[in-house]
Scaffold this motif. Structure first.
Motif, PDB file in Angstrom:
ATOM      1  N   VAL A   1      11.136  22.758 -11.428  1.00 28.45           N
ATOM      2  CA  VAL A   1      12.017  23.162 -10.323  1.00 28.45           C
ATOM      3  C   VAL A   1      12.008  22.109  -9.226  1.00 28.45           C
ATOM      4  O   VAL A   1      13.057  21.779  -8.656  1.00 28.45           O
ATOM      5  CB  VAL A   1      11.604  24.550  -9.777  1.00 28.45           C
ATOM      6  CG1 VAL A   1      12.313  24.870  -8.473  1.00 28.45           C
ATOM      7  CG2 VAL A   1      11.892  25.627 -10.803  1.00 28.45           C
TER       8      VAL A   1
ATOM      9  N   LYS B   1      15.643  20.699  -8.614  1.00 26.38           N
ATOM     10  CA  LYS B   1      16.278  21.176  -7.384  1.00 26.38           C
ATOM     11  C   LYS B   1      15.821  20.437  -6.129  1.00 26.38           C
ATOM     12  O   LYS B   1      16.418  20.590  -5.072  1.00 26.38           O
ATOM     13  CB  LYS B   1      16.005  22.671  -7.207  1.00 26.38           C
ATOM     14  CG  LYS B   1      16.697  23.543  -8.212  1.00 26.38           C
ATOM     15  CD  LYS B   1      16.534  24.994  -7.852  1.00 26.38           C
ATOM     16  CE  LYS B   1      17.336  25.882  -8.764  1.00 26.38           C
ATOM     17  NZ  LYS B   1      17.214  27.282  -8.370  1.00 26.38           N
ATOM     18  N   ARG B   2      14.739  19.715  -6.230  1.00 24.09           N
ATOM     19  CA  ARG B   2      14.160  18.971  -5.109  1.00 24.09           C
ATOM     20  C   ARG B   2      13.792  19.865  -3.928  1.00 24.09           C
ATOM     21  O   ARG B   2      13.871  19.472  -2.773  1.00 24.09           O
ATOM     22  CB  ARG B   2      15.093  17.863  -4.644  1.00 24.09           C
ATOM     23  CG  ARG B   2      15.287  16.814  -5.687  1.00 24.09           C
ATOM     24  CD  ARG B   2      16.121  15.708  -5.185  1.00 24.09           C
ATOM     25  NE  ARG B   2      16.344  14.774  -6.286  1.00 24.09           N
ATOM     26  CZ  ARG B   2      16.638  13.531  -6.098  1.00 24.09           C
ATOM     27  NH1 ARG B   2      16.752  13.051  -4.893  1.00 24.09           N
ATOM     28  NH2 ARG B   2      16.827  12.749  -7.129  1.00 24.09           N
ATOM     29  N   LYS B   3      13.413  21.081  -4.250  1.00 21.63           N
ATOM     30  CA  LYS B   3      12.876  21.981  -3.230  1.00 21.63           C
ATOM     31  C   LYS B   3      11.912  22.938  -3.908  1.00 21.63           C
ATOM     32  O   LYS B   3      11.988  23.183  -5.113  1.00 21.63           O
ATOM     33  CB  LYS B   3      13.965  22.733  -2.481  1.00 21.63           C
ATOM     34  CG  LYS B   3      14.763  23.701  -3.315  1.00 21.63           C
ATOM     35  CD  LYS B   3      15.786  24.439  -2.470  1.00 21.63           C
ATOM     36  CE  LYS B   3      16.504  25.476  -3.329  1.00 21.63           C
ATOM     37  NZ  LYS B   3      17.434  26.270  -2.553  1.00 21.63           N
TER      38      LYS B   3
END
Length: 191
Positions: free
Chosen positions: A36, A40-42
């Motif tokens: 994830v 999603k880079r979060k």
């Protein structure tokens, strides 16, 4: 093998300390978090209703596993500290004297077992584990107890109607067969 190195063995033992025989779940969780984060880079959100249900369900499994481990090892929680016995089992395992199955639910399972045993006794701890599983399933499926009750009630009504219909047709068939046997057979003689 990958688990022969110091770091993989240490990570495996740390995960086993937390979750016992369910240690691989921590690896899967870390893998999912990593995927994830890359995609999603979060950081993923953990406070959704479904994830809370999965957590409650999993804690119920860990608790039930630890209870079954104590039953299998014939450890009486009334005369022995649950956390101390779990710690000793882990130390024996790391020294090579024990087997993986004696770890149960790890220290998380030991803490939940000690808590539920203190509050409710052994039978209450088992009931609490089962209710944790049921509550977790309700959260995961987003159902309410009323919905489940209505579904079961409708299923039982349909099943009872089907059984009543089958019994009625069976009774009619028996009466019809009885009438056929009671009627005198008419035989025609050919001359």
């Amino acid at each position: 093998m990958i688990s022969d190195g110091f770091i993989p063995t240490s990570l495996e033992n740390i995960f086993k300390w937390f979750l016992g025989i369910w240690y691989f779940v921590l690896s899967v969780i870390l893998l999912i978090i990593g995927i994830v984060l890359v995609v999603k880079r979060k950081f993923p959100t953990f406070y959704t209703k479904r994830l809370v249900g999965i957590t409650i369900f999993f804690l119920g499994i860990v608790l039930l596993t630890h209870i079954q481990t104590f039953d299998r090892l014939l450890i009486d929680p009334q005369h022995t500290s649950i956390i101390r016995a779990s710690w000793d089992n882990f130390l024996h395992y790391t020294k090579g004297d024990g087997v993986n199955s004696q770890l149960g639910g790890g220290m998380i399972g030991a803490i939940f077992f000690a808590l539920t045993y203190f509050l409710f006794s052994l039978a209450g701890a088992k009931i609490g584990a089962v209710f944790s599983l049921l509550i977790g399933l309700l959260f995961i499926t987003n159902l309410s107890i009323g919905n489940v009750y209505t579904f079961i009630k409708q299923y039982i009504q349909k099943l009872s109607a089907l059984v009543a219909q089958k019994l009625k047709t069976a009774k009619e068939n028996r009466q019809e067969n009885k009438k056929v046997k009671e009627e005198p057979e008419i035989s025609e003689e050919v001359e």
